[in-house]
Design a protein around this motif. Sequence first.
Motif, mmCIF file in Angstrom:
data_model
loop_
_atom_site.group_PDB
_atom_site.id
_atom_site.type_symbol
_atom_site.label_atom_id
_atom_site.label_comp_id
_atom_site.label_asym_id
_atom_site.label_seq_id
_atom_site.Cartn_x
_atom_site.Cartn_y
_atom_site.Cartn_z
ATOM 1 N N GLU A 43 0.836 -1.188 0.000
ATOM 2 C CA GLU A 43 0.000 0.000 0.000
ATOM 3 C C GLU A 43 0.876 1.244 0.000
ATOM 4 O OE1 GLU A 43 -4.010 1.559 2.269
ATOM 5 O OE2 GLU A 43 -2.758 0.056 3.223
ATOM 6 N N LYS A 44 0.687 2.051 -1.031
ATOM 7 C CA LYS A 44 1.414 3.312 -1.152
ATOM 8 C C LYS A 44 0.565 4.412 -0.515
ATOM 9 C CE LYS A 44 4.652 3.760 -3.246
ATOM 10 N NZ LYS A 44 5.946 3.932 -2.654
ATOM 11 N N SER A 45 1.222 5.386 0.045
ATOM 12 C CA SER A 45 0.497 6.422 0.774
ATOM 13 C C SER A 45 -0.050 7.526 -0.122
ATOM 14 C CB SER A 45 1.401 7.027 1.847
ATOM 15 O OG SER A 45 2.521 7.626 1.236
ATOM 16 N N GLY A 46 0.287 7.510 -1.393
ATOM 17 C CA GLY A 46 -0.239 8.527 -2.305
ATOM 18 C C GLY A 46 0.325 9.910 -2.032
ATOM 19 N N GLY A 47 1.609 9.983 -1.767
ATOM 20 C CA GLY A 47 2.253 11.274 -1.545
ATOM 21 C C GLY A 47 2.702 11.481 -0.112
ATOM 22 N N GLY A 48 2.170 10.706 0.819
ATOM 23 C CA GLY A 48 2.575 10.827 2.221
ATOM 24 C C GLY A 48 3.740 9.902 2.531
ATOM 25 N N ILE A 49 4.010 9.746 3.793
ATOM 26 C CA ILE A 49 5.096 8.884 4.244
ATOM 27 C C ILE A 49 4.594 7.440 4.265
ATOM 28 C CG2 ILE A 49 6.611 8.329 6.188
ATOM 29 C CD1 ILE A 49 6.471 11.318 6.933
ATOM 30 N N ASP A 50 5.347 6.544 3.635
ATOM 31 C CA ASP A 50 4.977 5.134 3.601
ATOM 32 C C ASP A 50 5.194 4.494 4.967
ATOM 33 O OD1 ASP A 50 4.132 5.031 0.948
ATOM 34 O OD2 ASP A 50 6.175 4.773 0.219
ATOM 35 N N LYS A 51 4.473 3.384 5.219
ATOM 36 C CA LYS A 51 4.498 2.711 6.512
ATOM 37 C C LYS A 51 5.851 2.097 6.842
ATOM 38 C CE LYS A 51 -0.391 1.567 6.216
ATOM 39 N NZ LYS A 51 -1.366 0.506 6.128
ATOM 40 N N ALA A 52 6.573 1.648 5.846
ATOM 41 C CA ALA A 52 7.877 1.001 6.055
ATOM 42 C C ALA A 52 8.705 1.189 4.794
ATOM 43 C CB ALA A 52 7.677 -0.489 6.345
ATOM 44 N N PRO A 53 10.032 1.033 4.908
ATOM 45 C CA PRO A 53 10.875 1.153 3.713
ATOM 46 C C PRO A 53 10.464 0.128 2.647
ATOM 47 C CG PRO A 53 12.217 1.115 5.698
ATOM 48 C CD PRO A 53 10.810 0.800 6.110
ATOM 49 N N MET A 54 10.538 0.531 1.391
ATOM 50 C CA MET A 54 10.099 -0.315 0.286
ATOM 51 C C MET A 54 10.818 -1.660 0.267
ATOM 52 S SD MET A 54 7.964 -0.661 -2.123
ATOM 53 C CE MET A 54 7.302 0.984 -2.100
ATOM 54 N N GLU A 55 12.122 -1.668 0.484
ATOM 55 C CA GLU A 55 12.878 -2.924 0.441
ATOM 56 C C GLU A 55 12.399 -3.886 1.523
ATOM 57 O OE1 GLU A 55 14.890 -5.286 -1.726
ATOM 58 O OE2 GLU A 55 14.796 -3.177 -2.234
ATOM 59 N N GLN A 56 12.078 -3.349 2.692
ATOM 60 C CA GLN A 56 11.569 -4.177 3.785
ATOM 61 C C GLN A 56 10.217 -4.782 3.410
ATOM 62 O OE1 GLN A 56 11.132 -2.017 7.452
ATOM 63 N NE2 GLN A 56 10.262 -3.751 8.542
ATOM 64 N N ARG A 57 9.370 -4.018 2.755
ATOM 65 C CA ARG A 57 8.054 -4.516 2.369
ATOM 66 C C ARG A 57 8.159 -5.543 1.244
ATOM 67 N NH1 ARG A 57 3.806 0.274 2.667
ATOM 68 N NH2 ARG A 57 4.844 0.986 0.792
ATOM 69 N N LYS A 58 9.122 -5.378 0.345
ATOM 70 C CA LYS A 58 9.345 -6.385 -0.699
ATOM 71 C C LYS A 58 9.851 -7.685 -0.085
ATOM 72 C CE LYS A 58 10.344 -3.267 -4.544
ATOM 73 N NZ LYS A 58 11.407 -2.792 -5.455
ATOM 74 N N ASP A 59 10.732 -7.587 0.908
ATOM 75 C CA ASP A 59 11.215 -8.781 1.608
ATOM 76 C C ASP A 59 10.062 -9.494 2.312
ATOM 77 O OD1 ASP A 59 13.799 -8.254 0.779
ATOM 78 O OD2 ASP A 59 14.440 -7.398 2.711
ATOM 79 N N HIS A 60 9.170 -8.708 2.903
ATOM 80 C CA HIS A 60 7.990 -9.261 3.576
ATOM 81 C C HIS A 60 7.129 -10.031 2.562
ATOM 82 C CE1 HIS A 60 4.878 -9.502 6.639
ATOM 83 N NE2 HIS A 60 4.009 -9.022 5.777
ATOM 84 N N ALA A 61 6.934 -9.458 1.389
ATOM 85 C CA ALA A 61 6.173 -10.138 0.338
ATOM 86 C C ALA A 61 6.870 -11.441 -0.060
ATOM 87 C CB ALA A 61 6.000 -9.236 -0.878
ATOM 88 N N GLY A 62 8.187 -11.420 -0.151
ATOM 89 C CA GLY A 62 8.944 -12.634 -0.465
ATOM 90 C C GLY A 62 8.729 -13.716 0.571
ATOM 91 N N ASP A 63 8.660 -13.332 1.853
ATOM 92 C CA ASP A 63 8.386 -14.304 2.922
ATOM 93 C C ASP A 63 6.989 -14.894 2.770
ATOM 94 O OD1 ASP A 63 10.884 -13.723 3.986
ATOM 95 O OD2 ASP A 63 10.097 -12.349 5.516
ATOM 96 N N ILE A 64 6.036 -14.060 2.411
ATOM 97 C CA ILE A 64 4.659 -14.532 2.192
ATOM 98 C C ILE A 64 4.643 -15.568 1.069
ATOM 99 C CG2 ILE A 64 2.355 -13.875 1.370
ATOM 100 C CD1 ILE A 64 2.901 -11.088 2.684
ATOM 101 N N PHE A 65 5.268 -15.237 -0.042
ATOM 102 C CA PHE A 65 5.251 -16.122 -1.204
ATOM 103 C C PHE A 65 5.981 -17.432 -0.925
ATOM 104 C CE2 PHE A 65 5.059 -11.986 -3.849
ATOM 105 C CZ PHE A 65 3.689 -11.891 -3.633
ATOM 106 N N GLU A 66 7.042 -17.376 -0.152
ATOM 107 C CA GLU A 66 7.779 -18.588 0.208
ATOM 108 C C GLU A 66 6.894 -19.551 1.000
ATOM 109 O OE1 GLU A 66 11.501 -19.582 3.105
ATOM 110 O OE2 GLU A 66 11.737 -17.864 1.749
ATOM 111 N N ARG A 67 6.124 -19.021 1.926
ATOM 112 C CA ARG A 67 5.233 -19.860 2.732
ATOM 113 C C ARG A 67 4.105 -20.439 1.872
ATOM 114 N NH1 ARG A 67 5.298 -17.811 8.291
ATOM 115 N NH2 ARG A 67 3.489 -19.116 8.749
#
Length: 143
Positions: A43-67
């Motif tokens: 989820e992108k904030s649409g101009g605001g501050i994102d919830k977490a760094p992009m690389e961290q969120r991509k790693d999180h997605a990778g963990d999801i897909f691995e499971r």
Amino acid sequence: MTLTFDGTVIVPAADPDDGERTARALQGHLEPSSTVIAVNVIEKSGGGIDKAPMEQRKDHAGDIFERIRGVLDESPAAVETEVLYGTDVVERIFEAAREEQADAVVFNAREGNRLAEFLTGNVARRLVKEASVPVVALPQTEP
């Protein structure tokens, strides 16, 4: 009557436990002609501050897909994964479903209380209420 998916289904997952739980619930409903596209929406904030760094969120997605793959590798279905980006999670899931010409969006509703639903925007409820393709909520399965 047993429910089976013999086409393409979009399977959104918010975290690794959600992904694994959904994959387990889905596993018995897949055929050799099934294609599972597991998605995680960043989820992108649409101009605001994102919830977490992009690389961290991509790693999180990778963990999801691995499971998810860990469960579905034994299934007869083809399994694909895709990280999606958008300012509205539900809209982006349905956009992906249309792009992939999916037969359905399939998810496993997580338990939560009303306060959690209010704070998170209750994605599961919106998936059902705003459906532009068939939506299937799989029953909870034991771990």
